[in-house]
Design a protein around this motif. Sequence first.
Motif: not given
Length: 51
Positions: A28-34
């Motif tokens: 559910a996290l966006d790629d930037r947060l990952l």
Amino acid sequence: MVPDFLTRVSSRVVNYVSRSRAERQLQALDDRLLADIGMRRSEIHRMVWGN
């Protein structure tokens, strides 16, 4: 004997549910947060399940 079996089965079910929840939350996290936590979307399954 039976209590040991039930303990093992319930432990595996709890483990499965916990890992499934973690995988869903990471997906559910966006790629930037990952990227901030040092993970790529393609690595989520391997990181959660270890294979």
